[in-house]
Design an enzyme around this catalytic site. Structure first.
Site, PDB file in Angstrom:
ATOM      1  N   SER A  56      35.272  67.217  76.122  1.00  0.00           N
ATOM      2  CA  SER A  56      35.839  65.980  76.651  1.00  0.00           C
ATOM      3  C   SER A  56      37.330  66.094  76.944  1.00  0.00           C
ATOM      4  CB  SER A  56      35.595  64.826  75.669  1.00  0.00           C
ATOM      5  OG  SER A  56      34.220  64.661  75.424  1.00  0.00           O
ATOM      6  N   HIS A  61      41.107  63.366  73.825  1.00  0.00           N
ATOM      7  CA  HIS A  61      41.052  62.724  75.122  1.00  0.00           C
ATOM      8  C   HIS A  61      42.449  62.472  75.682  1.00  0.00           C
ATOM      9  CE1 HIS A  61      36.682  60.967  74.967  1.00  0.00           C
ATOM     10  NE2 HIS A  61      36.744  62.235  74.592  1.00  0.00           N
TER      11      HIS A  61
END
Length: 257
Positions: free
Chosen positions: A128, A179
């Site tokens: 991610s 992230h």
């Protein structure tokens, strides 16, 4: 930029070998570690999972290896789908080497941010952070390299980024640091990644407009109807997509049994 025009999985793999290889690695590792539960897979996971505590003990490879690993099938499929959606355009525009530099550079920066700001006993895995790095590159492109991206694609990136950030903060089990710092890393690396980048073309990697018929290919073969084809052509062309679908179904069913 984010609409696929390839006629088969084979054509996609030929056109975007880096994105295809990364997706295959995601799925192969899931099969080895989770689906088959091989002892070798357990060893891979043990040595590859991100751990702030172990990075502090100088196991620095754990800043890279978590990018390849995923917690379960849905995690692997979601990140792989995101990579298939947003990776091909950038791979074509900047080339294989710069794409790898931007993707893994952002992923590593995301894992460094996790190490610095995350709890000491924090474990994490997933691509991610690297994928948010792609968003960072596209946002930089939309802000500073407007000639490389059309307005609708830029708007799509903004909407998905906002949705992704909302999910980051409001959904449990997400590496928030990975992230955020992955996105920041992609944005900071974008000037290097996008240097000499070319404008994306949906036919940029395709040979379909340069195809020349060979006389041998159009000759009549009296035995052509006798050839045995054990699988329909659509299945043979899209075997990887079918396998992914089967694995996804197995993953969903496993949640109920």
């Amino acid at each position: 930029m984010f609409i696929r025009y390839e006629r088969s999985i084979k054509e996609f793999i030929v056109n975007y070998p880096i994105v295809s290889t990364l997706v295959i690695i995601h799925l192969v590792l899931w099969i080895i570690i989770d689906f088959l539960s091989l002892p070798f897979g357990a060893l891979i996971e043990a040595w590859g999972v991100g751990s702030n505590l172990l990075v502090a003990e100088e196991q620095y490879w754990r800043l890279i290896t978590p990018i390849f690993l995923h917690g379960d099938l849905m995690h692997a499929l979601f990140n792989s789908f995101s990579l298939v959606l947003f990776g091909p355009a950038l791979e074509q525009m900047v080339g294989k080497s710069k794409f790898l530099f931007g993707y893994f550079g952002a992923g590593i920066i995301g894992n460094i941010g996790t190490f610095i700001f995350g709890p000491e006993n924090y474990w994490h895995l997933g691509a991610s952070g690297a994928i948010f790095g792609l968003f960072g590159i596209y946002v930089f492109m939309a802000m500073n390299r407007k000639h490389l991206i059309d307005q609708s694609s830029a708007q799509m990136i903004r909407v998905i980024l906002i949705f992704g950030l909302i999910m980051t903060f409001f959904r449990s089990g997400i590496n928030v640091y990975g992230h955020l710092f992955g996105f920041i890393g992609g944005f900071l690396l974008a000037p290097l990644v996008l240097k000499n980048a070319r404008i994306y073309s949906p036919w940029g990697n395709s040979n379909r407009h340069n195809y020349h018929y060979d006389a041998k290919e159009v000759q009549f073969n009296p035995n052509r109807w006798r050839r045995k084809r054990w699988l329909p052509e659509n299945i043979r062309k899209n075997w990887l997509l079918i396998i992914i679908g089967i694995l996804a179904a197995i993953g969903l069913l496993s949640r109920f049994f």
